[in-house]
Write a protein that holds these residues in place. Structure first.
Motif, PDB file in Angstrom:
ATOM      1  N   ASP A 185      64.996  65.816  74.910  1.00 25.43           N
ATOM      2  CA  ASP A 185      64.409  67.269  74.648  1.00 25.43           C
ATOM      3  C   ASP A 185      63.057  67.232  73.930  1.00 25.43           C
ATOM      4  OD1 ASP A 185      65.071  66.682  72.042  1.00 25.43           O
ATOM      5  OD2 ASP A 185      66.474  68.017  71.732  1.00 25.43           O
ATOM      6  N   GLY A 186      62.543  66.209  73.886  1.00 35.46           N
ATOM      7  CA  GLY A 186      61.099  66.176  73.290  1.00 35.46           C
ATOM      8  C   GLY A 186      61.044  65.898  71.931  1.00 35.46           C
ATOM      9  N   THR A 187      62.392  65.824  71.138  1.00 35.41           N
ATOM     10  CA  THR A 187      62.192  65.670  69.785  1.00 35.41           C
ATOM     11  C   THR A 187      61.693  64.235  69.292  1.00 35.41           C
ATOM     12  OG1 THR A 187      64.364  66.979  69.449  1.00 35.41           O
ATOM     13  CG2 THR A 187      63.492  65.652  67.799  1.00 35.41           C
ATOM     14  N   ILE A 188      60.743  64.362  68.386  1.00 36.68           N
ATOM     15  CA  ILE A 188      60.157  62.846  67.872  1.00 36.68           C
ATOM     16  C   ILE A 188      61.133  62.277  66.909  1.00 36.68           C
ATOM     17  CG2 ILE A 188      58.120  61.910  66.547  1.00 36.68           C
ATOM     18  CD1 ILE A 188      57.250  63.000  69.181  1.00 36.68           C
ATOM     19  N   VAL A 189      61.490  61.169  67.042  1.00 36.59           N
ATOM     20  CA  VAL A 189      62.396  60.608  66.271  1.00 36.59           C
ATOM     21  C   VAL A 189      61.621  59.063  65.836  1.00 36.59           C
ATOM     22  CG1 VAL A 189      64.391  61.715  67.183  1.00 36.59           C
ATOM     23  CG2 VAL A 189      63.839  59.279  68.008  1.00 36.59           C
ATOM     24  N   LEU A 190      61.966  58.552  64.844  1.00 35.53           N
ATOM     25  CA  LEU A 190      61.663  57.081  64.317  1.00 35.53           C
ATOM     26  C   LEU A 190      62.633  56.189  65.050  1.00 35.53           C
ATOM     27  CD1 LEU A 190      60.282  55.513  62.056  1.00 35.53           C
ATOM     28  CD2 LEU A 190      62.211  55.839  60.668  1.00 35.53           C
ATOM     29  N   ALA A 191      61.761  55.266  65.614  1.00 37.01           N
ATOM     30  CA  ALA A 191      62.514  54.278  66.412  1.00 37.01           C
ATOM     31  C   ALA A 191      62.244  52.888  65.800  1.00 37.01           C
ATOM     32  CB  ALA A 191      62.224  54.491  67.788  1.00 37.01           C
ATOM     33  N   ASP A 192      62.585  52.019  66.793  1.00 35.98           N
ATOM     34  CA  ASP A 192      62.426  50.428  66.361  1.00 35.98           C
ATOM     35  C   ASP A 192      62.952  49.755  65.127  1.00 35.98           C
ATOM     36  OD1 ASP A 192      61.433  48.291  67.813  1.00 35.98           O
ATOM     37  OD2 ASP A 192      59.970  48.022  66.288  1.00 35.98           O
ATOM     38  N   GLU A 193      62.258  49.335  64.317  1.00 37.12           N
ATOM     39  CA  GLU A 193      62.915  48.745  63.211  1.00 37.12           C
ATOM     40  C   GLU A 193      62.088  48.803  61.668  1.00 37.12           C
ATOM     41  OE1 GLU A 193      62.165  44.161  64.799  1.00 37.12           O
ATOM     42  OE2 GLU A 193      62.487  44.077  62.703  1.00 37.12           O
ATOM     43  N   ILE A 194      62.618  48.723  60.637  1.00 37.57           N
ATOM     44  CA  ILE A 194      61.875  48.796  59.414  1.00 37.57           C
ATOM     45  C   ILE A 194      62.453  47.484  58.699  1.00 37.57           C
ATOM     46  CG2 ILE A 194      61.620  49.749  57.316  1.00 37.57           C
ATOM     47  CD1 ILE A 194      61.982  52.555  58.603  1.00 37.57           C
ATOM     48  N   SER A 195      61.755  46.265  58.737  1.00 38.15           N
ATOM     49  CA  SER A 195      62.439  44.953  58.078  1.00 38.15           C
ATOM     50  C   SER A 195      61.206  44.272  57.438  1.00 38.15           C
ATOM     51  CB  SER A 195      62.975  44.329  59.174  1.00 38.15           C
ATOM     52  OG  SER A 195      61.965  43.866  60.054  1.00 38.15           O
ATOM     53  N   PRO A 196      61.530  42.964  56.952  1.00 37.77           N
ATOM     54  CA  PRO A 196      60.456  42.084  56.562  1.00 37.77           C
ATOM     55  C   PRO A 196      59.623  41.688  57.618  1.00 37.77           C
ATOM     56  CG  PRO A 196      62.817  41.311  55.593  1.00 37.77           C
ATOM     57  CD  PRO A 196      62.901  42.534  56.562  1.00 37.77           C
ATOM     58  N   ASP A 197      60.031  41.820  58.769  1.00 34.02           N
ATOM     59  CA  ASP A 197      59.081  41.488  59.953  1.00 34.02           C
ATOM     60  C   ASP A 197      58.092  42.400  60.172  1.00 34.02           C
ATOM     61  OD1 ASP A 197      60.625  39.227  60.662  1.00 34.02           O
ATOM     62  OD2 ASP A 197      60.776  40.139  62.820  1.00 34.02           O
ATOM     63  N   THR A 198      58.105  43.648  59.603  1.00 29.75           N
ATOM     64  CA  THR A 198      57.233  44.825  59.783  1.00 29.75           C
ATOM     65  C   THR A 198      56.682  45.617  58.714  1.00 29.75           C
ATOM     66  OG1 THR A 198      59.224  46.602  60.129  1.00 29.75           O
ATOM     67  CG2 THR A 198      58.609  45.272  62.097  1.00 29.75           C
ATOM     68  N   CYS A 199      57.169  44.939  57.543  1.00 29.07           N
ATOM     69  CA  CYS A 199      56.498  45.558  56.300  1.00 29.07           C
ATOM     70  C   CYS A 199      56.051  44.254  55.614  1.00 29.07           C
ATOM     71  CB  CYS A 199      57.843  46.169  55.429  1.00 29.07           C
ATOM     72  SG  CYS A 199      58.831  47.393  56.221  1.00 29.07           S
ATOM     73  N   ARG A 200      55.077  44.822  54.681  1.00 33.64           N
ATOM     74  CA  ARG A 200      54.837  43.903  53.535  1.00 33.64           C
ATOM     75  C   ARG A 200      55.522  44.225  52.342  1.00 33.64           C
ATOM     76  NH1 ARG A 200      49.469  42.777  56.305  1.00 33.64           N
ATOM     77  NH2 ARG A 200      49.625  40.979  56.733  1.00 33.64           N
ATOM     78  N   PHE A 201      56.094  43.385  51.764  1.00 37.24           N
ATOM     79  CA  PHE A 201      56.877  43.437  50.382  1.00 37.24           C
ATOM     80  C   PHE A 201      56.346  42.370  49.345  1.00 37.24           C
ATOM     81  CE2 PHE A 201      60.809  44.439  53.571  1.00 37.24           C
ATOM     82  CZ  PHE A 201      60.511  46.023  53.362  1.00 37.24           C
ATOM     83  N   TRP A 202      56.032  43.033  48.208  1.00 39.46           N
ATOM     84  CA  TRP A 202      55.720  41.828  47.106  1.00 39.46           C
ATOM     85  C   TRP A 202      56.485  42.184  45.873  1.00 39.46           C
ATOM     86  CZ3 TRP A 202      49.656  42.541  46.901  1.00 39.46           C
ATOM     87  CH2 TRP A 202      48.976  41.963  47.962  1.00 39.46           C
ATOM     88  N   ASP A 203      57.020  41.165  45.334  1.00 36.02           N
ATOM     89  CA  ASP A 203      57.853  41.165  44.064  1.00 36.02           C
ATOM     90  C   ASP A 203      56.819  42.025  43.096  1.00 36.02           C
ATOM     91  OD1 ASP A 203      60.149  40.330  42.435  1.00 36.02           O
ATOM     92  OD2 ASP A 203      58.384  40.281  41.086  1.00 36.02           O
TER      93      ASP A 203
END
Ligand code: ADP
Ligand code: UDP
Length: 236
Positions: A185-203
């Motif tokens: 129906d054309g709605t924009i939604v967040l897809a794929d992934e959110i993980s240590p593969d796709t983010c930089r996380f620093w202590d």
């Protein structure tokens, strides 16, 4: 829900059809790649962690009013998601300088920005995911101007929420990549992934890297870093 034929195998996940034309099953692999597939390896247990971490983030974001593709986690590595038509843009947010930003502009890593930045890459492996601006994306009909505005609005909401949430767990959210899709129906939604593969996380105390940079840069302790993120987000 019945798992049917594999319709795609990517670098980090496999995608399967189901008996429902509006749903897919994604299966997270332990395969790791970097530098547009030039560097290849395995991070044992990564698929399980990325599946759990992604779904945890997506469930929280839904509660915050961000529409996502998430439907149901069905096993350690598999999740049912809404089938969307992926907008072929990698949406990258940065709170702190690192990676290609530091390289491109010749600045050190670790500069804390007054405001988050946003940029787009054209998701096209043959071209090596080149940087693209929103006018070029509209010209190439990758998305409409309205869709890009909506994607930007949702992306900054995701950043604001994640940054606060992660800081509470002793993690600095340096930068990350999102993908969005369009439902029937054309709605924009967040897809794929959110993980240590796709983010930089620093202590937040030591600035120790807790993400895929440990693999990209051969820093060792890759599996431990992924486990540490899983533990801080979801307990043991
Ligand atoms: P890549 O294609 O970059 O190698 P992956 O191995 O993560 O990446 O493959 C997963 C693929 O599935 C990606 O191309 C991603 O854009 C796509 N995808 C993610 N979520 C959905 C969804 N809800 N519907 C359709 N495709 C999706
Ligand atoms: N990123 C990603 N997939 C890509 C490119 C980047 O998930 O194809 C993420 C990456 O993990 C980092 C952020 O986007 O968290 C910014 O990456 P950058 O542009 O600095 O590129 P890199 O240093 O990974 O080449």
């Amino acid at each position: 829900m019945e798992k049917r034929e594999q319709i795609y195998e990517g670098k980090a996940k496999k995608v399967f059809a189901t008996d429902d034309p509006e749903l897919l099953i994604v299966e997270y692999k332990d395969d790791a790649t970097a530098f547009n597939g030039l560097k290849k390896g395995t991070i044992t247990g990564k698929g399980v962690i990325n599946n759990r971490v992604t779904n945890h983030m997506m469930r929280m974001l839904e509660k915050e009013g961000v529409p996502t593709h998430y439907v149901e986690e069905i096993s350690e590595r598999e999740t049912i998601v809404k089938k969307v038509s992926i907008v072929p843009l990698e949406v990258i947010v940065r709170n702190i300088s690192a990676g290609s930003f530091s390289k491109r502009y010749g600045v050190e890593e670790g500069i804390v920005f007054d405001e988050p930045t946003i940029e787009f890459s054209y998701k096209n492996d043959d071209l090596g995911d080149p940087l693209i601006n929103s006018y070029h994306a509209v010209a190439l009909k990758l998305a409409t101007r309205e869709e890009i505005e909506r994607i930007k609005e949702l992306t900054f909401r995701v950043n604001a929420f994640m940054k606060e949430y992660l800081l509470g767990l002793g993690i600095k959210l340096v930068d990350f990549k999102l993908e969005f899709g369009k439902t029937a129906d054309g709605t924009i939604v967040l897809a794929d992934e959110i993980s240590p593969d796709t983010c930089r996380f620093w202590d937040s105390k030591t600035n120790e890297k807790l993400d895929k940079d440990r693999f990209r840069r051969d820093l060792g302790g890759v599996e431990d870093a992924y486990h540490e993120i899983e533990k801080r987000l979801m307990g043991d």
